[in-house]
Design an enzyme around this catalytic site. Structure first.
Site, PDB file in Angstrom:
ATOM      1  N   GLN A 105      70.169  60.823  45.447  1.00 27.38           N
ATOM      2  CA  GLN A 105      69.564  59.898  44.481  1.00 27.38           C
ATOM      3  C   GLN A 105      68.369  59.141  45.047  1.00 27.38           C
ATOM      4  OE1 GLN A 105      72.657  57.469  42.744  1.00 27.38           O
ATOM      5  NE2 GLN A 105      73.311  59.121  41.399  1.00 27.38           N
ATOM      6  N   PRO A 139      25.073  46.961  55.637  1.00 24.32           N
ATOM      7  CA  PRO A 139      26.037  46.434  56.612  1.00 24.32           C
ATOM      8  C   PRO A 139      26.579  45.047  56.228  1.00 24.32           C
ATOM      9  CG  PRO A 139      24.210  47.475  57.753  1.00 24.32           C
ATOM     10  CD  PRO A 139      23.865  47.502  56.291  1.00 24.32           C
ATOM     11  N   ASP A 168      30.491  52.206  36.745  1.00 24.39           N
ATOM     12  CA  ASP A 168      31.526  52.368  35.710  1.00 24.39           C
ATOM     13  C   ASP A 168      31.866  53.851  35.538  1.00 24.39           C
ATOM     14  OD1 ASP A 168      31.644  49.656  35.253  1.00 24.39           O
ATOM     15  OD2 ASP A 168      30.380  49.701  33.457  1.00 24.39           O
ATOM     16  N   GLY A 182      59.549  63.653  55.873  1.00 28.87           N
ATOM     17  CA  GLY A 182      60.044  63.231  57.179  1.00 28.87           C
ATOM     18  C   GLY A 182      59.048  63.581  58.278  1.00 28.87           C
ATOM     19  N   GLY A 183      59.562  64.102  59.381  1.00 27.84           N
ATOM     20  CA  GLY A 183      58.694  64.436  60.524  1.00 27.84           C
ATOM     21  C   GLY A 183      57.589  65.408  60.124  1.00 27.84           C
ATOM     22  N   GLU A 189      40.667  45.039  45.058  1.00 25.02           N
ATOM     23  CA  GLU A 189      40.476  43.603  44.806  1.00 25.02           C
ATOM     24  C   GLU A 189      39.309  43.386  43.836  1.00 25.02           C
ATOM     25  OE1 GLU A 189      40.956  45.046  47.723  1.00 25.02           O
ATOM     26  OE2 GLU A 189      42.831  44.158  48.413  1.00 25.02           O
ATOM     27  N   GLU A 224      33.568  52.660  45.920  1.00 19.47           N
ATOM     28  CA  GLU A 224      33.163  52.392  44.528  1.00 19.47           C
ATOM     29  C   GLU A 224      33.879  51.158  43.956  1.00 19.47           C
ATOM     30  OE1 GLU A 224      32.133  55.602  41.998  1.00 19.47           O
ATOM     31  OE2 GLU A 224      31.754  56.954  43.673  1.00 19.47           O
TER      32      GLU A 224
HETATM   33  N1  CAA Z   1      27.426  47.141  33.486  1.00 13.85           N
HETATM   34  C1  CAA Z   1      26.293  46.498  33.138  1.00 13.85           C
HETATM   35  N2  CAA Z   1      25.970  45.261  33.593  1.00 13.85           N
HETATM   36  C2  CAA Z   1      26.851  44.674  34.437  1.00 13.85           C
HETATM   37  C3  CAA Z   1      28.048  45.285  34.841  1.00 13.85           C
HETATM   38  C4  CAA Z   1      28.323  46.573  34.325  1.00 13.85           C
HETATM   39  N3  CAA Z   1      29.450  47.219  34.656  1.00 13.85           N
HETATM   40  N4  CAA Z   1      28.708  44.450  35.674  1.00 13.85           N
HETATM   41  C5  CAA Z   1      27.963  43.347  35.784  1.00 13.85           C
HETATM   42  N5  CAA Z   1      26.839  43.477  35.031  1.00 13.85           N
HETATM   43  C6  CAA Z   1      25.768  42.483  34.839  1.00 13.85           C
HETATM   44  C7  CAA Z   1      26.378  41.177  34.342  1.00 13.85           C
HETATM   45  O1  CAA Z   1      26.481  41.157  32.933  1.00 13.85           O
HETATM   46  C8  CAA Z   1      25.360  40.157  34.837  1.00 13.85           C
HETATM   47  O2  CAA Z   1      24.260  40.171  33.947  1.00 13.85           O
HETATM   48  P1  CAA Z   1      23.413  38.805  33.653  1.00 13.85           P
HETATM   49  O3  CAA Z   1      22.668  38.509  34.912  1.00 13.85           O
HETATM   50  O4  CAA Z   1      22.511  39.177  32.523  1.00 13.85           O
HETATM   51  O5  CAA Z   1      24.409  37.745  33.313  1.00 13.85           O
HETATM   52  C9  CAA Z   1      24.896  40.769  36.160  1.00 13.85           C
HETATM   53  O6  CAA Z   1      25.196  42.163  36.100  1.00 13.85           O
HETATM   54  C10 CAA Z   1      25.586  40.161  37.363  1.00 13.85           C
HETATM   55  O7  CAA Z   1      26.969  40.313  37.166  1.00 13.85           O
HETATM   56  P2  CAA Z   1      28.028  39.419  37.943  1.00 13.85           P
HETATM   57  O8  CAA Z   1      27.609  37.973  37.814  1.00 13.85           O
HETATM   58  O9  CAA Z   1      29.390  39.803  37.485  1.00 13.85           O
HETATM   59  O10 CAA Z   1      27.741  39.865  39.449  1.00 13.85           O
HETATM   60  P3  CAA Z   1      28.492  39.487  40.788  1.00 13.85           P
HETATM   61  O11 CAA Z   1      27.477  39.257  41.840  1.00 13.85           O
HETATM   62  O12 CAA Z   1      29.519  38.432  40.546  1.00 13.85           O
HETATM   63  O13 CAA Z   1      29.230  40.879  41.192  1.00 13.85           O
HETATM   64  C11 CAA Z   1      30.903  42.573  41.159  1.00 13.85           C
HETATM   65  C12 CAA Z   1      30.061  41.546  40.369  1.00 13.85           C
HETATM   66  C13 CAA Z   1      31.806  43.198  40.110  1.00 13.85           C
HETATM   67  C14 CAA Z   1      31.743  41.924  42.220  1.00 13.85           C
HETATM   68  C15 CAA Z   1      29.965  43.632  41.763  1.00 13.85           C
HETATM   69  O14 CAA Z   1      29.171  43.088  42.803  1.00 13.85           O
HETATM   70  C16 CAA Z   1      30.709  44.846  42.296  1.00 13.85           C
HETATM   71  O15 CAA Z   1      31.111  45.730  41.517  1.00 13.85           O
HETATM   72  N6  CAA Z   1      30.901  44.928  43.617  1.00 13.85           N
HETATM   73  C17 CAA Z   1      31.441  46.126  44.258  1.00 13.85           C
HETATM   74  C18 CAA Z   1      30.325  47.053  44.639  1.00 13.85           C
HETATM   75  C19 CAA Z   1      30.775  48.456  44.830  1.00 13.85           C
HETATM   76  O16 CAA Z   1      31.539  49.001  44.047  1.00 13.85           O
HETATM   77  N7  CAA Z   1      30.260  49.071  45.883  1.00 13.85           N
HETATM   78  C20 CAA Z   1      30.528  50.452  46.165  1.00 13.85           C
HETATM   79  C21 CAA Z   1      29.217  51.174  46.353  1.00 13.85           C
HETATM   80  S1  CAA Z   1      29.191  52.924  46.195  1.00 13.85           S
HETATM   81  C22 CAA Z   1      30.170  53.542  47.422  1.00 13.85           C
HETATM   82  O17 CAA Z   1      31.271  53.160  47.524  1.00 13.85           O
HETATM   83  C23 CAA Z   1      29.653  54.574  48.368  1.00 13.85           C
HETATM   84  C24 CAA Z   1      29.559  55.927  47.849  1.00 13.85           C
HETATM   85  O18 CAA Z   1      28.587  56.644  48.136  1.00 13.85           O
HETATM   86  C25 CAA Z   1      30.651  56.487  47.035  1.00 13.85           C
END
Ligand code: CAA
Length: 396
Positions: A290, A137, A251, A354-355, A382, A378
């Site tokens: 167009q 939350p 990813d 449209g509608g 932003e 995911e």
């Molecule tokens: N692969 C591997 N390692 C990664 C990585 C990746 N893609 N991204 C970051 N890291 C590592 C970094 O290298 C860093 O490592 P070190 O500590 O060794 O330096 C560590 O993780 C921390 O990285 P950041 O400092 O970049 O972390 P941050 O706190 O600034 O957050 C963020 C980064 C990109 C904002 C991340 O928090 C994020 O992706 N947020 C969004 C979360 C999200 O997508 N939530 C959705 C959940 S799933 C869902 O939607 C529900 C469902 O069931 C479908």
């Protein structure tokens, strides 16, 4: 069935296996899923029968080797499946996506042999349903600030888990869950660990099902953990590995959501072209105007650009299997562009209709509602922009 992309390839080509899979999924989705999509959207019921059928077809563990119950195919096969399923119904594709690229992928990449046997095989084979649980939350985009806790018991045999996870896709029905929670809160994101959770154990409590704007047949809920005792051997990776596992798995997930967005956009576009050809106004088909032609041209161009960014991400992911390099940048660019495109295309599709675009008599209004989530889950658009910019600027 095996289909593999050459990891060093510069462009993607669809093999005979890919084309056969695409044809099989398209026929199944149009025959079995599309006709029930409206009914399940309205009821919000979980489409268990069709999900089970997709499990039997190997679609719930597409990239998992056959030895672990999957189809043993590649990321392109997964993408093609997601597009075809999403064209018929986005809710089904959400369930397929989380099962494949968040749950199965996490265990395939980071699990031990024993964990794969116990937690991967039943889900990849479609016998059980998997979920991925990161969000709380008070911790969404800022995923490293979670409040839930896992504390090792005195005997050192179990982690005792307490806390509340939200927005869990398939939460109301999941049998097994990849859970991320804090084992050492003072270490911030380095204190997050990942666990493999069996929903049948005491202390696993399903919370209320979310009433949603779109993807209404993909059940989403809270899950509350109350003194849930997780055996130490069910930790995925090592203590503190959780955040990186969560991010690496996202990813892969983001390529799936990009493909879902493309599928929704393609469905809305196809309906729009047909409507523009048939609908008469001022004595001619509206497609002859167009202003409608401009919409069709821009919709089509953005759809094909999305596809290329998704294929680019597929290639990067296949390459990473050999090099170990991350494909974070490519996955985020594909997710950002395809989800924004889905929003644009479905909005224009409503406008062209449209509608009738606003009416529940046609699926266009469902495409519009379903597309909206792809810019949020995911990782919001932003967050994708933040990830892309940080990669480009060398900030992380
Ligand atoms: N692969 C591997 N390692 C990664 C990585 C990746 N893609 N991204 C970051 N890291 C590592 C970094 O290298 C860093 O490592 P070190 O500590 O060794 O330096 C560590 O993780 C921390 O990285 P950041 O400092 O970049 O972390 P941050 O706190 O600034 O957050 C963020 C980064 C990109 C904002 C991340 O928090 C994020 O992706 N947020 C969004 C979360 C999200 O997508 N939530 C959705 C959940 S799933 C869902 O939607 C529900 C469902 O069931 C479908």
């Amino acid at each position: 069935m095996v289909a593999l992309v050459e990891p060093t390839a510069l462009t993607l080509s669809l093999t005979d296996e890919h084309l056969a899979l695409q044809d099989m999924v398209r026929k199944f989705a149009q025959k079995e899923i599309a006709p029930i999509a409206t009914e399940f959207d309205e009821s919000g019921d979980f489409p268990l029968d069709t999900i089970r059928k997709m499990g039997a077809m190997g679609l719930m563990g597409i990239e998992v080797p056959e030895s672990y119950g999957g189809a043993g195919m590649d990321t392109l096969a997964y993408v093609l499946t997601m597009i075809e399923v999403a064209k018929a119904d986005a809710s089904h594709s959400t369930i397929v996506s989380v099962n494949n690229s968040l749950y199965c992928h996490a265990i395939l990449k980071f699990g031990t042999e024993a964990q794969k046997q116990q937690f991967l095989v039943p889900v990849a084979s479609g016998e059980k349903i998997g979920a991925y649980s990161l969000t709380e939350p008070m911790s969404g985009s800022d995923a490293g600030t979670m409040q839930s806790r896992a504390v090792l018991n005195d005997a050192g045999t179990h982690y005792i888990i307490n806390g509340r996870k939200s927005w869990v896709t398939s939460g109301p029905v999941a049998d097994l869950v990849v859970l991320f929670t804090m084992t050492e809160p003072e270490k911030k994101h380095k204190g997050v660990s990942a666990f493999l959770i069996d929903a049948r154990q005491p202390g696993f409590i399903r919370g209320k099902k979310e009433p949603k704007l779109g993807i209404r047949a993909s059940a989403t809920s809270e899950i509350v953990y109350e003194n849930y005792a997780c055996p130490v051997e069910n930790m995925l990776g090592k203590p503190g590995d959780g955040f990186k596992i969560a991010m690496a798995v996202l990813d892969a997930g983001r390529i799936g959501i990009a493909s879902q967005a493309l599928g929704i956009a393609e469905a809305a576009y196809a309906a729009s072209v047909q409507y523009a050809r048939e609908r008469q106004a001022f004595g001619e088909a509206i497609g002859s105007f167009q202003m409608i032609q401009q919409k069709i041209a821009d919709m089509k161009t953005r759809i094909e650009a999305s596809r290329q960014l998704i294929y680019n991400a597929v290639l990067a992911k296949e390459r990473s299997k050999v090099t170990g390099d991350r494909y974070t940048l490519e996955a985020s660019m594909a997710k950002l562009f395809a989800s924004e495109t889905a929003a644009y295309v479905t909005d224009e599709a409503v406008q062209i209709h449209g509608g009738m675009g606003y009416s529940k008599e046609l699926p266009v209004e469902r495409y519009y509602r379903d597309a909206r989530i792809t810019r949020i889950y995911e990782g919001t658009s932003e967050i994708q922009r933040m990830v892309i910019a940080r990669q480009e600027l060398g900030l992380r």
